[in-house]
Design a protein around this motif. Sequence first.
Motif, PDB file in Angstrom:
ATOM      1  N   LYS A 132       0.848  -1.195   0.000  1.00 10.66           N
ATOM      2  CA  LYS A 132       0.000   0.000   0.000  1.00 10.66           C
ATOM      3  C   LYS A 132       0.879   1.237   0.000  1.00 10.66           C
ATOM      4  N   ASP A 133       0.555   2.161  -0.908  1.00 13.52           N
ATOM      5  CA  ASP A 133       1.334   3.399  -1.058  1.00 13.52           C
ATOM      6  C   ASP A 133       2.809   3.092  -1.275  1.00 13.52           C
ATOM      7  N   GLY A 134       3.078   1.997  -1.991  1.00 17.22           N
ATOM      8  CA  GLY A 134       4.461   1.628  -2.297  1.00 17.22           C
ATOM      9  C   GLY A 134       5.204   0.951  -1.166  1.00 17.22           C
ATOM     10  N   LYS A 135       4.522   0.674  -0.026  1.00 12.50           N
ATOM     11  CA  LYS A 135       5.158   0.062   1.135  1.00 12.50           C
ATOM     12  C   LYS A 135       4.630  -1.351   1.340  1.00 12.50           C
ATOM     13  N   VAL A 136       5.518  -2.292   1.583  1.00 15.19           N
ATOM     14  CA  VAL A 136       5.119  -3.674   1.872  1.00 15.19           C
ATOM     15  C   VAL A 136       4.579  -3.754   3.298  1.00 15.19           C
ATOM     16  N   LEU A 137       3.396  -4.348   3.459  1.00 17.97           N
ATOM     17  CA  LEU A 137       2.777  -4.511   4.784  1.00 17.97           C
ATOM     18  C   LEU A 137       3.194  -5.870   5.343  1.00 17.97           C
ATOM     19  N   GLU A 138       4.261  -5.868   6.140  1.00 20.61           N
ATOM     20  CA  GLU A 138       4.833  -7.116   6.636  1.00 20.61           C
ATOM     21  C   GLU A 138       3.861  -7.894   7.509  1.00 20.61           C
ATOM     22  N   ASP A 139       3.037  -7.204   8.305  1.00 22.68           N
ATOM     23  CA  ASP A 139       2.072  -7.897   9.164  1.00 22.68           C
ATOM     24  C   ASP A 139       1.077  -8.703   8.327  1.00 22.68           C
ATOM     25  N   ASN A 140       0.628  -8.142   7.207  1.00 21.62           N
ATOM     26  CA  ASN A 140      -0.310  -8.860   6.349  1.00 21.62           C
ATOM     27  C   ASN A 140       0.366 -10.044   5.660  1.00 21.62           C
ATOM     28  N   LEU A 141       1.653  -9.909   5.361  1.00 23.15           N
ATOM     29  CA  LEU A 141       2.394 -11.032   4.793  1.00 23.15           C
ATOM     30  C   LEU A 141       2.446 -12.186   5.789  1.00 23.15           C
ATOM     31  N   LYS A 142       2.709 -11.854   7.076  1.00 23.69           N
ATOM     32  CA  LYS A 142       2.748 -12.892   8.100  1.00 23.69           C
ATOM     33  C   LYS A 142       1.372 -13.524   8.290  1.00 23.69           C
ATOM     34  N   LYS A 143       0.324 -12.702   8.204  1.00 27.07           N
ATOM     35  CA  LYS A 143      -1.036 -13.208   8.370  1.00 27.07           C
ATOM     36  C   LYS A 143      -1.371 -14.254   7.310  1.00 27.07           C
ATOM     37  N   GLU A 144      -0.907 -14.016   6.093  1.00 30.65           N
ATOM     38  CA  GLU A 144      -1.175 -14.948   4.994  1.00 30.65           C
ATOM     39  C   GLU A 144      -0.065 -15.979   4.828  1.00 30.65           C
ATOM     40  N   ARG A 145       0.925 -15.947   5.766  1.00 31.51           N
ATOM     41  CA  ARG A 145       2.076 -16.854   5.713  1.00 31.51           C
ATOM     42  C   ARG A 145       2.773 -16.752   4.357  1.00 31.51           C
ATOM     43  N   TYR A 146       3.017 -15.517   3.970  1.00 28.09           N
ATOM     44  CA  TYR A 146       3.671 -15.197   2.712  1.00 28.09           C
ATOM     45  C   TYR A 146       5.098 -14.751   2.996  1.00 28.09           C
ATOM     46  N   THR A 147       6.055 -15.321   2.307  1.00 27.84           N
ATOM     47  CA  THR A 147       7.437 -14.881   2.449  1.00 27.84           C
ATOM     48  C   THR A 147       7.746 -13.795   1.415  1.00 27.84           C
ATOM     49  N   ALA A 148       8.855 -13.105   1.629  1.00 24.27           N
ATOM     50  CA  ALA A 148       9.274 -12.078   0.677  1.00 24.27           C
ATOM     51  C   ALA A 148       9.554 -12.697  -0.688  1.00 24.27           C
ATOM     52  N   ASP A 149      10.135 -13.891  -0.706  1.00 29.27           N
ATOM     53  CA  ASP A 149      10.418 -14.565  -1.981  1.00 29.27           C
ATOM     54  C   ASP A 149       9.132 -14.868  -2.740  1.00 29.27           C
ATOM     55  N   GLU A 150       8.104 -15.308  -2.016  1.00 31.11           N
ATOM     56  CA  GLU A 150       6.825 -15.617  -2.674  1.00 31.11           C
ATOM     57  C   GLU A 150       6.172 -14.354  -3.219  1.00 31.11           C
ATOM     58  N   LEU A 151       6.283 -13.250  -2.491  1.00 31.25           N
ATOM     59  CA  LEU A 151       5.730 -11.992  -2.969  1.00 31.25           C
ATOM     60  C   LEU A 151       6.431 -11.546  -4.248  1.00 31.25           C
ATOM     61  N   LEU A 152       7.757 -11.624  -4.249  1.00 28.34           N
ATOM     62  CA  LEU A 152       8.511 -11.233  -5.439  1.00 28.34           C
ATOM     63  C   LEU A 152       8.208 -12.167  -6.619  1.00 28.34           C
ATOM     64  N   GLU A 153       8.003 -13.444  -6.310  1.00 28.71           N
ATOM     65  CA  GLU A 153       7.657 -14.399  -7.370  1.00 28.71           C
ATOM     66  C   GLU A 153       6.316 -14.053  -8.006  1.00 28.71           C
ATOM     67  N   GLU A 190       2.583   0.508  -6.657  1.00 25.31           N
ATOM     68  CA  GLU A 190       1.849   1.415  -5.777  1.00 25.31           C
ATOM     69  C   GLU A 190       0.949   0.637  -4.820  1.00 25.31           C
ATOM     70  N   PHE A 191       0.310  -0.429  -5.336  1.00 29.30           N
ATOM     71  CA  PHE A 191      -0.676  -1.167  -4.534  1.00 29.30           C
ATOM     72  C   PHE A 191      -0.715  -2.606  -5.032  1.00 29.30           C
ATOM     73  N   ALA A 192      -0.857  -3.539  -4.113  1.00 26.07           N
ATOM     74  CA  ALA A 192      -0.993  -4.950  -4.472  1.00 26.07           C
ATOM     75  C   ALA A 192      -1.890  -5.634  -3.453  1.00 26.07           C
ATOM     76  N   MET A 193      -2.801  -6.467  -3.947  1.00 21.70           N
ATOM     77  CA  MET A 193      -3.745  -7.173  -3.064  1.00 21.70           C
ATOM     78  C   MET A 193      -3.765  -8.656  -3.421  1.00 21.70           C
ATOM     79  N   LEU A 194      -3.717  -9.476  -2.398  1.00 15.13           N
ATOM     80  CA  LEU A 194      -3.872 -10.916  -2.563  1.00 15.13           C
ATOM     81  C   LEU A 194      -5.358 -11.239  -2.562  1.00 15.13           C
ATOM     82  N   GLU A 195      -5.882 -11.673  -3.710  1.00 17.00           N
ATOM     83  CA  GLU A 195      -7.307 -11.937  -3.839  1.00 17.00           C
ATOM     84  C   GLU A 195      -7.681 -13.250  -3.166  1.00 17.00           C
ATOM     85  N   SER A 204      -3.202  -9.117  -7.367  1.00 14.73           N
ATOM     86  CA  SER A 204      -3.542  -8.005  -8.249  1.00 14.73           C
ATOM     87  C   SER A 204      -2.584  -6.854  -7.969  1.00 14.73           C
ATOM     88  N   VAL A 205      -2.030  -6.271  -9.036  1.00 19.90           N
ATOM     89  CA  VAL A 205      -0.971  -5.276  -8.895  1.00 19.90           C
ATOM     90  C   VAL A 205      -1.347  -3.996  -9.624  1.00 19.90           C
TER      91      VAL A 205
END
Length: 269
Positions: free
Chosen positions: A82-103, A117-122, A128-129
């Motif tokens: 959101k606003d170009g910033k990675v929300l680390e807490d939401n990544l942990k909530k979905e058990r998403y690693t940084a590598d998986e996000l970049l993939e 600018e914005f990305a949402m895990l549907e 969606s990016v």
Amino acid sequence: MFIFTRILGKKQISQLTFFEYVTGIAIGDLAGVLSLDLESHYSYGLIAMFVWFIVPLVLEMLTLKSKTLRQWFEGKGTVMIKDGKVLEDNLKKERYTADELLEQLRTKSVFKLADVEFAMLETSGDLSVLLKSENQPLTPKHMGMQLTVEKPNQTVIMDGVIQDEPLATAGKSRGWLHTELDKIGVTIENVFLGQVDTHGELTVDLYDDKLKVPKPSQKPLLLATLKKCEADLELFALTTKHAGAKQMYTESSDKMKRVIRELETLLKS
């Protein structure tokens, strides 16, 4: 199973939600047991499959009218950037690693995190990016260009057979089609696929791949004709000695230039 799936709709074979995933597994497992368990009566298996068919069908109808039920059964999307910033807490909530996000970003042809600018895990698991404004593709609207509305191409020939309904939808007749095929020197039996585009031009793919088909020339010919008209008007304006005629030719030439500028991109495509 085929009948149940057809009634449940295309969602069952697209990106599945959690509930649709569980339903699909349950129906498939019941069908497998029903096929192999010869000792049990087949009616029990059919009843169980029918129950697993009715429950999701009823729930789908209910979720159409209730947002709360939709969120409960299908879940909600999770904002990852959101606003170009990675929300680390939401990544942990979905058990998403940084590598998986970049993939996931790479699958969207995004190789630089700073471009997002914005990305949402549907709920379907897809990411969606939205790129930042300066990184989004340039469109004709940004350049102030007006384009014609593109309509779906109509497949008027398939496997060497004329398709009358698409041909009528394109506003063409069999006589027109045969005339166009004669122009490019091919027979209808040699056409694997033939399509009519928005501008009424016919393009074909032949069974004989070694035979080259000339490209449609209507639009380039029209552009060349418009440019010739504009050049002729300029010539008339330069050669005439009558002031009124010179002004008329000059104004007409300017109008023709504007027309060419508006249509050039379309006629070159």
